[in-house]
Design a protein around this motif. Structure first.
Motif, PDB file in Angstrom:
ATOM      1  N   ASP B 309     -23.316  23.716  21.444  1.00  0.00           N
ATOM      2  CA  ASP B 309     -23.723  24.820  20.572  1.00  0.00           C
ATOM      3  C   ASP B 309     -24.890  25.528  21.262  1.00  0.00           C
ATOM      4  OD1 ASP B 309     -25.020  26.376  18.613  1.00  0.00           O
ATOM      5  OD2 ASP B 309     -24.334  25.065  16.994  1.00  0.00           O
ATOM      6  N   GLU B 310     -24.593  26.717  21.820  1.00  0.00           N
ATOM      7  CA  GLU B 310     -25.598  27.393  22.651  1.00  0.00           C
ATOM      8  C   GLU B 310     -26.922  27.601  21.907  1.00  0.00           C
ATOM      9  OE1 GLU B 310     -25.271  28.301  25.894  1.00  0.00           O
ATOM     10  OE2 GLU B 310     -23.230  27.510  25.995  1.00  0.00           O
ATOM     11  N   THR B 311     -26.829  27.907  20.619  1.00  0.00           N
ATOM     12  CA  THR B 311     -28.041  28.202  19.849  1.00  0.00           C
ATOM     13  C   THR B 311     -28.831  26.934  19.548  1.00  0.00           C
ATOM     14  OG1 THR B 311     -26.704  29.882  18.769  1.00  0.00           O
ATOM     15  CG2 THR B 311     -28.876  29.460  17.829  1.00  0.00           C
ATOM     16  N   MET B 312     -28.135  25.871  19.204  1.00  0.00           N
ATOM     17  CA  MET B 312     -28.814  24.673  18.710  1.00  0.00           C
ATOM     18  C   MET B 312     -29.109  23.645  19.802  1.00  0.00           C
ATOM     19  SD  MET B 312     -29.154  25.682  15.703  1.00  0.00           S
ATOM     20  CE  MET B 312     -30.095  24.257  15.167  1.00  0.00           C
ATOM     21  N   ARG B 313     -28.572  23.882  21.013  1.00  0.00           N
ATOM     22  CA  ARG B 313     -28.636  22.867  22.063  1.00  0.00           C
ATOM     23  C   ARG B 313     -30.033  22.291  22.271  1.00  0.00           C
ATOM     24  NH1 ARG B 313     -26.514  25.281  27.033  1.00  0.00           N
ATOM     25  NH2 ARG B 313     -24.493  24.784  26.140  1.00  0.00           N
ATOM     26  N   GLU B 314     -31.047  23.151  22.212  1.00  0.00           N
ATOM     27  CA  GLU B 314     -32.386  22.670  22.576  1.00  0.00           C
ATOM     28  C   GLU B 314     -32.918  21.607  21.621  1.00  0.00           C
ATOM     29  OE1 GLU B 314     -35.865  25.289  22.101  1.00  0.00           O
ATOM     30  OE2 GLU B 314     -34.436  26.879  21.658  1.00  0.00           O
ATOM     31  N   THR B 315     -32.269  21.437  20.472  1.00  0.00           N
ATOM     32  CA  THR B 315     -32.626  20.316  19.598  1.00  0.00           C
ATOM     33  C   THR B 315     -32.631  19.002  20.387  1.00  0.00           C
ATOM     34  OG1 THR B 315     -31.400  21.435  17.826  1.00  0.00           O
ATOM     35  CG2 THR B 315     -32.015  19.142  17.442  1.00  0.00           C
ATOM     36  N   LEU B 316     -31.692  18.896  21.325  1.00  0.00           N
ATOM     37  CA  LEU B 316     -31.512  17.637  22.058  1.00  0.00           C
ATOM     38  C   LEU B 316     -32.538  17.448  23.168  1.00  0.00           C
ATOM     39  CD1 LEU B 316     -27.623  17.520  22.417  1.00  0.00           C
ATOM     40  CD2 LEU B 316     -29.041  16.360  20.726  1.00  0.00           C
ATOM     41  N   ALA B 317     -33.394  18.450  23.394  1.00  0.00           N
ATOM     42  CA  ALA B 317     -34.426  18.299  24.420  1.00  0.00           C
ATOM     43  C   ALA B 317     -35.557  17.393  23.944  1.00  0.00           C
ATOM     44  CB  ALA B 317     -34.983  19.667  24.808  1.00  0.00           C
ATOM     45  N   CYS B 318     -35.560  17.086  22.661  1.00  0.00           N
ATOM     46  CA  CYS B 318     -36.655  16.310  22.053  1.00  0.00           C
ATOM     47  C   CYS B 318     -36.856  14.972  22.744  1.00  0.00           C
ATOM     48  CB  CYS B 318     -36.346  16.082  20.571  1.00  0.00           C
ATOM     49  SG  CYS B 318     -37.491  14.955  19.757  1.00  0.00           S
ATOM     50  N   ILE B 319     -38.116  14.642  23.063  1.00  0.00           N
ATOM     51  CA  ILE B 319     -38.421  13.352  23.673  1.00  0.00           C
ATOM     52  C   ILE B 319     -39.088  12.416  22.670  1.00  0.00           C
ATOM     53  CG2 ILE B 319     -38.455  14.196  26.052  1.00  0.00           C
ATOM     54  CD1 ILE B 319     -41.518  14.350  25.882  1.00  0.00           C
TER      55      ILE B 319
END
Ligand code: SF4
Lengths: 215, 478
Positions: B309-319
Motif C-alpha cells: 500500500d503505497e500510502t500506508m507503507r511507511e507504517t512498517l518503518a517503525c523501529i
C-alpha cells in the motif's frame, strides 16, 4: 502454495502504476571520520562508563592486570571465577592466587551458574559508547560475561576504537563462520521497570570493571 | 488469561474515560512520558548529525520495504545458510502453531521468553498456555504483569502503571515472600526466581529488533540481560520476527543503534545487543555456548498488505522506540490500556487498524489531536498525522451509512472529556501548545473533527500557546 510463496506473492502485488522504489542510500558510517588519538579515546571510554557505574583502569602489563583482578575479586567478595578462552584471559588467570576457584569456558553449566565472577577480554572496545564487543568465533564469552554478579574485562589498548561504526567496519560477519554470536556490552545489567527506579544487576552482572592493558 | 482482555481497540472512548479516572495510572503515565521525553532531548544534544541519521534510517527503511520480497528472501537464504531453520507464518495462528509444534517436537515443557511485541501481537502465550506450556516472561516488567494477569501499559516499561506497593503485594500473594517496597529487593527476588527458570528451560523465545539481509544476522536489544539468557541457555531458541524488520546491510545497524535507544529511553546505547548469525554450535574441538538450534519464524500477519500500500507503507518503518508514545498528549493522559491493543499510542493508532482490520479498530485513528508531536520525534520520520487522516478517511468511507456520524459523535464526546481533564491538569500548557500547532492543519481538521474548531478559536489558546512545546521542537521538526 507454501507460506513462503504466499507471503512473497503478497509482497509482489504492487500496483501497476506504483512508483519505482526509492534508492538505497550508501552506508553512512562513523568509521570514515578522523580518529582521535588513544588518550582521547581512553578518556571518552572512561567518562561514559563512569556514568553507568563502571570503572575503567589503564594498566601497564599483564602482571598489574592480574594484581588488580585479584583486588577487584576481593572487593566484591568473589571466590570463584569463570573465564573465557581468550589468550590474554589465560595469561591473567595464570597469575591469580590459587585459592580462587577457576572455571573454564566449557565447565559444567551448573558450575558456571554459581560462579561469582567472570573474566573475559573483548575483540573491540568502543570509546564513544563505552561498549565491549565480543565475538564468539574469537572468544567463548557468552556465559562468563552474563551469569556471574561481577564481570571483569581485560582489553588490549590497541583494541579501543573511536566509534560504533569503527567496530562494525571491523566485524565483517559475512566472512565469519556460521554460528557466530556477537555481543555488545555497555555497563552492567539494568532495569527501570519498577516505578522507573534504576536497579542494576536484574539478570546479568551487577558490576562491570574494565582493565585496559598496554600492548 | 488477562483480567483486562475485554478491552478492544474500538472501545477506546470508554477505556480512555476509565483510564482518566485512575489517578495512579495517569500519574504514572505522566511521570514516564515526561522522564523519557526529557532524557531523549538530552541524548539528542550529543548527536550533531541527528537529522541526517533520521533521513538515512528512513531512506533505508523505505527502500527495503518497497523491495521487501527481495530482501526477505535474501535474509531467509542467508540465515538458512548459516544454520538457522526458517519458518514462514502467514498469520498469527500459523505462527503460534509453528512455535507450539517446535515445543512439542523438542518435548519442551519449560519455556522462557524475552520481551517481544510480535509475540504479544499474535497472543503466543495464550496459544501455548492452551497447549499446557505457557512461557515464563523474563523481562522484569513483563513478568510482573504476567503474574498480575494484566496488559502492558507502555511498550518499553510495561508495568509502569503499577506502584511498588502493588508489586510488593503481588509478590507476597503469588510468591509468598515477605513484603518490601524497595525496588532493589523486588528485583533481587525476581532475579532469583527467574534464574531458576533460565537454568531449567528447554526452549527460549525472543523477538527480533533487526534482521540483516546480507548476513542472516538477527539483533536483539535489551537492558536487563534476560534476552541474552533466553537466547543462550536453553537448547533451542525460537525468534519471532515481523517481516518488516529486515534491513539490507550489516553496516546499516550502526545508524539504527544510534537512533533507537536515544529515542526510546534516552540511553546512548542499551546495555546489551546480541547479534546472532545461526546457532552457536561451535567447531570441532571448541564447543559452542548457545542453543543447538535457532528457529526463525517470519511473521506476516497483515504486514505484506501494508507493504504494498503505497500510502500506508511507511507504517512498517517503525523501529518500536516508543518516542511517539512519550510525546503524545493523548497517550500521556490515558496510557496504553485505553488503546485496547498490543500497540498503543500514535504508532498503535495507525498500526492496529491495519493489522486487525478497520472493522475492529476504526476508533483508534480518531484518538489523536493531530498535533504532530509524534512525527517530530519519530527517528524514522513516519508521518503519523497524515497516516491517521488517511485511515480516518478510509474508516468513514468504508462504513455503512449512519455509522460514521455515530462514531464521530462518540469521539466528540470523548475529546471534550479529554479537554476538560487537560485544563485541570498541571501539564495543560503542553496540550494547549499542541492544540496551537493544530491550527496549521485546520482545513483538514475542521472537516473531520468538529470540536477542534471550537478549541482552535478558543481565546485562551494564544496565551497558553506561548509556552514552548517541549517534546517536539527541539530537533527541528521533521
Ligand atoms: S512510530 Fe516512530 S516514534 Fe513511534 S515507536 Fe515507531 S519508530 Fe518510534
Amino acid at each position: 502454495m507454501s507460506a513462503r510463496e504466499t507471503i512473497l506473492a503478497r509482497l509482489r502485488q504492487r500496483a501497476p502504476d506504483a512508483p519505482p522504489p526509492p534508492p538505497l542510500p550508501p552506508v553512512r558510517s562513523t568509521a570514515l571520520l578522523e580518529q582521535p588519538p588513544f588518550a582521547s579515546r581512553l578518556a571518552a571510554f572512561t567518562a561514559i562508563l563512569a556514568k553507568l557505574g563502571t570503572t575503567v583502569e589503564h594498566v601497564a602489563d599483564v602482571a598489574t592486570a592480574a594484581r588488580r583482578t585479584t583486588e577487584l575479586l576481593a572487593e566484591h567478595g568473589a571466590r570463584s571465577l569463570a573465564s573465557s578462552d581468550h589468550a590474554l584471559v589465560a595469561a591473567v588467570t595464570a597469575q591469580l592466587p590459587t585459592d580462587i576457584e577457576r572455571l573454564a569456558h566449557d565447565a559444567p553449566r551448573d558450575d558456571l551458574l554459581r560462579a561469582e565472577a567472570g573474566l573475559s577480554s573483548a575483540q573491540w572496545a568502543v570509546a564513544e559508547t563505552g561498549t565491549l564487543v565480543l565475538v564468539s568465533a574469537d572468544e567463548r564469552h557468552r556465559l562468563c560475561t552474563l551469569l556471574p554478579d561481577l564481570h571483569i574485562a581485560v582489553v588490549p589498548a590497541s583494541r579501543l576504537v573511536a566509534t560504533l561504526g569503527c567496530a562494525f567496519a571491523r566485524l565483517q560477519p559475512d566472512a565469519a563462520p556460521a554460528g557466530q554470536t556477537i555481543t555488545f556490552v555497555t555497563g552492567p545489567s539494568r532495569t527501570a521497570d519498577i516505578e522507573l527506579t534504576l536497579v542494576v544487576g536484574v539478570h546479568g552482572p551487577k558490576a562491570l570493571r574494565v582493565l585496559v592493558i598496554d600492548d | 488469561m488477562s483480567g483486562h482482555s475485554h478491552r478492544t481497540p474500538d472501545g477506546f472512548a470508554a477505556q480512555a474515560r476509565e483510564a482518566l479516572g485512575d489517578r495512579t495510572l495517569t500519574q504514572a503515565m505522566r511521570r514516564v512520558t515526561d522522564l523519557f521525553a526529557e532524557r531523549r532531548a538530552a541524548a539528542l544534544e550529543t548527536v550533531p548529525d541527528w537529522q541526517e541519521l533520521r533521513q538515512q534510517a528512513r531512506a533505508i527503511k523505505l527502500h527495503t520495504l518497497a523491495r521487501l520480497d527481495h530482501y526477505l528472501a535474501q535474509f531467509a537464504g542467508a540465515a538458512a545458510k548459516n544454520g538457522a531453520i526458517v519458518h514462514w507464518a502467514e498469520d498469527a495462528a500459523a505462527a503460534c502453531r509453528i512455535v507450539g509444534e517446535l515445543a512439542q517436537v523438542h518435548r519442551a515443557t519449560r519455556l522462557v521468553k524475552s520481551k517481544s511485541m510480535a509475540t504479544e501481537e499474535i497472543h503466543l502465550n495464550a496459544a501455548l498456555a492452551a497447549a499446557g506450556t505457557e512461557p515464563v516472561e523474563t523481562d522484569l516488567g513483563e513478568w510482573i504483569i504476567q503474574l498480575a494477569g494484566e496488559m502492558p501499559s507502555h511498550i518499553i516499561v510495561p508495568a509502569i502503571h503499577k506502584t511498588r506497593q502493588q508489586i510488593s503485594e503481588l509478590f507476597v500473594d503469588k510468591l509468598g515472600v515477605a513484603p518490601s517496597d524497595e525496588p532493589t529487593v523486588l528485583a533481587a527476588e525476581a532475579r532469583e526466581r527467574l534464574r531458576q527458570h533460565f537454568a531449567e528451560a528447554d526452549m527460549g523465545i525472543s523477538g527480533v529488533n533487526f534482521g540483516v539481509a546480507e548476513t542472516g544476522t538477527i539483533l536483539v536489544l535489551e537492558n536487563e540481560g534476560n534476552a541474552r539468557m533466553t537466547t543462550t541457555l536453553p537448547k533451542v531458541h525460537v525468534a519471532v520476527m515481523g517481516i518488516e524488520k529486515v534491513i539490507p546491510r550489516f553496516a546499516d545497524l550502526e545508524v539504527f543503534l544510534r537512533l533507537l535507544p536515544r529515542s526510546g529511553t534516552g540511553q546512548h546505547l542499551t546495555s546489551y545487543q546480541s547479534l546472532l548469525t545461526g546457532p552457536d554450535v561451535g567447531v570441532p574441538g571448541r564447543a559452542g555456548q548457545g542453543p543447538r538450534e535457532l528457529h526463525l519464524v517470519l511473521l506476516d500477519n497483515g504486514r505484506a498488505n501494508i507493504a504494498v500500500d503505497e500510502t500506508m507503507r511507511e507504517t512498517l518503518a517503525c523501529i518500536r522506540c516508543g518516542a511517539c508514545l512519550n510525546a503524545c498528549p493523548v497517550y500521556q493522559s490515558v496510557g496504553g490500556h485505553a488503546y485496547g491493543a498490543v500497540y498503543p499510542g500514535p504508532i498503535g493508532a495507525i498500526l492496529t487498524p491495519q493489522l486487525q482490520g478497520m472493522h475492529q479498530a476504526a476508533a483508534l485513528p480518531f484518538a489523536s489531536s493531530l498535533c504532530g508531536a509524534c512525527k517530530d520525534v519519530c527517528p524514522v520520520q513516519i508521518d503519523i498525522p497524515s497516516l491517521l487522516l488517511e485511515l480516518r478517511k478510509r474508516a468513514v468511507e468504508g462504513e455503512a451509512p449512519g455509522a460514521a456520524p455515530a462514531k464521530r459523535a462518540a469521539f466528540e464526546a470523548l475529546t471534550w472529556k479529554l479537554w476538560a481533564w487537560f485544563v485541570r491538569s498541571p501539564g495543560r500548557y503542553r496540550f494547549a501548545a499542541a492544540m496551537a500547532r493544530l491550527g496549521d492543519k485546520l482545513p483538514l481538521v475542521k472537516r473531520l473533527l468538529p470540536p477542534m474548531r471550537a478549541w482552535a478559536s478558543s481565546r485562551a489558546l494564544p496565551r497558553l500557546a506561548k509556552r514552548p512545546f517541549r517534546a517536539g521542537h527541539k530537533d527541528g521538526g521533521s
